[in-house]
Scaffold this active site. Structure first.
Site, short mmCIF file in Angstrom:
data_model
loop_
_atom_site.label_atom_id
_atom_site.label_comp_id
_atom_site.label_asym_id
_atom_site.label_seq_id
_atom_site.Cartn_x
_atom_site.Cartn_y
_atom_site.Cartn_z
N ILE A 13 -0.48 7.99 -17.74
CA ILE A 13 0.83 8.49 -17.13
C ILE A 13 2.20 7.82 -17.75
O ILE A 13 3.36 8.11 -17.31
CB ILE A 13 0.82 8.71 -15.79
CG1 ILE A 13 0.57 7.41 -15.02
CG2 ILE A 13 -0.24 9.65 -15.07
CD1 ILE A 13 0.50 7.20 -13.52
N THR B 62 6.13 5.89 0.01
CA THR B 62 5.44 4.92 1.13
C THR B 62 6.54 4.58 2.31
O THR B 62 7.66 4.17 1.73
CB THR B 62 4.61 3.84 0.89
OG1 THR B 62 4.10 3.12 1.70
CG2 THR B 62 5.54 2.85 -0.18
N TYR C 26 -0.54 2.69 -7.39
CA TYR C 26 -1.41 1.27 -7.18
C TYR C 26 -0.89 1.23 -5.95
O TYR C 26 0.01 0.82 -5.32
CB TYR C 26 -0.73 0.42 -8.06
CG TYR C 26 -1.31 -0.98 -8.00
CD1 TYR C 26 -2.14 -1.57 -8.96
CD2 TYR C 26 -1.33 -1.86 -6.98
CE1 TYR C 26 -2.97 -2.54 -8.84
CE2 TYR C 26 -2.14 -2.98 -6.59
CZ TYR C 26 -2.83 -3.39 -7.69
OH TYR C 26 -3.37 -4.62 -7.71
N LYS D 287 7.18 0.75 -5.47
CA LYS D 287 7.13 2.07 -4.92
C LYS D 287 8.76 2.40 -5.05
O LYS D 287 9.31 3.51 -5.31
CB LYS D 287 6.57 2.18 -3.45
CG LYS D 287 5.18 2.21 -3.80
CD LYS D 287 4.46 3.31 -4.68
CE LYS D 287 4.49 4.53 -3.75
NZ LYS D 287 3.88 5.77 -4.68
N TRP E 141 0.24 5.40 6.58
CA TRP E 141 -1.07 5.12 7.22
C TRP E 141 -2.03 6.24 6.61
O TRP E 141 -2.62 7.27 7.55
CB TRP E 141 -1.08 5.12 8.50
CG TRP E 141 -0.42 3.77 9.06
CD1 TRP E 141 0.68 3.18 8.35
CD2 TRP E 141 -0.45 3.42 10.32
NE1 TRP E 141 1.16 2.06 9.25
CE2 TRP E 141 0.56 2.09 10.45
CE3 TRP E 141 -1.10 3.79 11.53
CZ2 TRP E 141 0.69 1.40 11.52
CZ3 TRP E 141 -1.01 2.77 12.83
CH2 TRP E 141 -0.24 1.74 12.38
N TYR F 292 4.08 -4.36 -3.31
CA TYR F 292 4.03 -2.97 -3.41
C TYR F 292 5.12 -2.12 -2.80
O TYR F 292 5.40 -1.12 -3.57
CB TYR F 292 2.68 -2.68 -2.37
CG TYR F 292 2.41 -1.23 -2.01
CD1 TYR F 292 1.89 -0.42 -3.05
CD2 TYR F 292 2.57 -1.00 -0.80
CE1 TYR F 292 1.86 0.99 -2.69
CE2 TYR F 292 2.51 0.51 -0.46
CZ TYR F 292 2.04 1.37 -1.26
OH TYR F 292 1.80 2.84 -1.01
N GLY G 267 -7.92 10.47 -6.09
CA GLY G 267 -7.56 9.67 -5.02
C GLY G 267 -7.72 10.59 -3.77
O GLY G 267 -8.01 11.78 -3.61
#
Length: 284
Positions: A41, A105, A65, A133, A155, A129, A13
């Site tokens: 994982i 995030t 994700y 998280k 971002w 999402y 990533g």
């Protein structure tokens, strides 16, 4: 155990790739980068065996994700990666007494704030999402492995992977006119800066309970401002129009304001954070 052996998940990533770029600059660390094909994982036994065999002393969890809109339809998969895998890492970190750095995030917030979010503000995610998280954060805090931290960021872009910067550069070459959302405010984060910060922070981590930090580049902008800067620095000439979120509907709701307050991470770990536009200039 004197060796600092680091398991980096999500090795392909944006953040994982930037950590890979820093290997030579941090010779005191021995990195092991994994991806979904190499290590499940969520599999407790598989990760435990990997930790034992490779004498892992730190886990940097970059796996996530991150397809925000797709997560609305793939909630179970998003939960598995963003929540259950984090709980697994927390349990194993506690079992083996190793450090864990988990990346979260700004989407854990509802975006209704009027000033930069501190770590003490109560989260209120508005998307699958964001919720998954946050569930990962809460699981980690409940299990509470020592010498572990959560870093929320926002971002993120990089010269690796898919991101807003690459998308804008591609669209900027294909079109003469573009419209970009101007009423969502936040701060871009160059993954290279975050990667460097993590490796500087790593030896300084010393806490009994899971600690929470915010990290992005300095400054504030809208997606429209960000796009304008990308085109300017990238040498692209085109007409860019600001639009409102309602003019560009998406399956997942985005926070309209998600600027993160970085005071805590700067004071605790004495790190310098670059201004977002300066960092962007160095990336293009």
């Amino acid at each position: 155990m004197n060796n600092i052996n680091i398991l980096v998940t999500g090795g392909n990533g944006q953040l994982g790739s930037e950590l890979k770029e820093l290997e030579l600059k941090f010779p005191q660390y021995h990195f092991m980068f994994t991806n979904v094909e190499m290590l499940d994982i969520c599999n407790h036994q598989a990760v435990a065996a990997f930790i034992e065999v490779n004498q892992i002393t730190t886990i940097i969890n970059c796996a996530a994700y991150t397809a925000v809109d797709k997560a609305e339809e793939q909630a179970e998969l998003a939960d598995k990666i963003n929540h259950l895998a984090v709980a697994n890492f927390a349990e194993l970190s506690k079992m083996f007494n190793i450090k864990l750095i988990h990346i979260s995030t700004d989407y854990v917030f509802d975006g209704m704030n009027y000033k930069p979010y501190t770590e003490t503000v109560t989260p209120n995610p508005q998307s699958v999402y964001g919720k998954t998280k946050l569930d990962g954060e809460l699981a980690m805090q409940k299990i509470n492995p020592e010498n572990s931290i959560i870093i929320r960021t926002s971002w993120v872009y990089s010269k690796f992977g898919n991101n807003f910067v690459k998308t804008m550069l591609r669209l900027g070459k294909e079109h003469k006119k573009l419209s970009v959302v101007a009423d969502q405010i936040g701060t871009p984060t160059n993954a290279a800066d975050l990667a460097k910060a993590i490796l500087i922070i790593l030896p300084k981590i010393n806490n009994k309970t899971v600690d929470l930090f915010h990290y992005s580049n300095e400054g504030i902008c809208s997606w429209y401002d960000f796009a304008k800067a990308i085109f300017e620095i990238g040498g692209l000439t085109l007409s860019v129009s600001p639009i409102e979120t309602k003019d560009y509907p998406t399956p997942a709701k985005r926070p309209c304001y998600s600027v993160l307050n970085k005071r805590k991470i700067k004071e605790v770990y004495h790190i310098d954070i670059p201004y977002w536009k300066d960092s962007l200039m160095g990336n293009l």
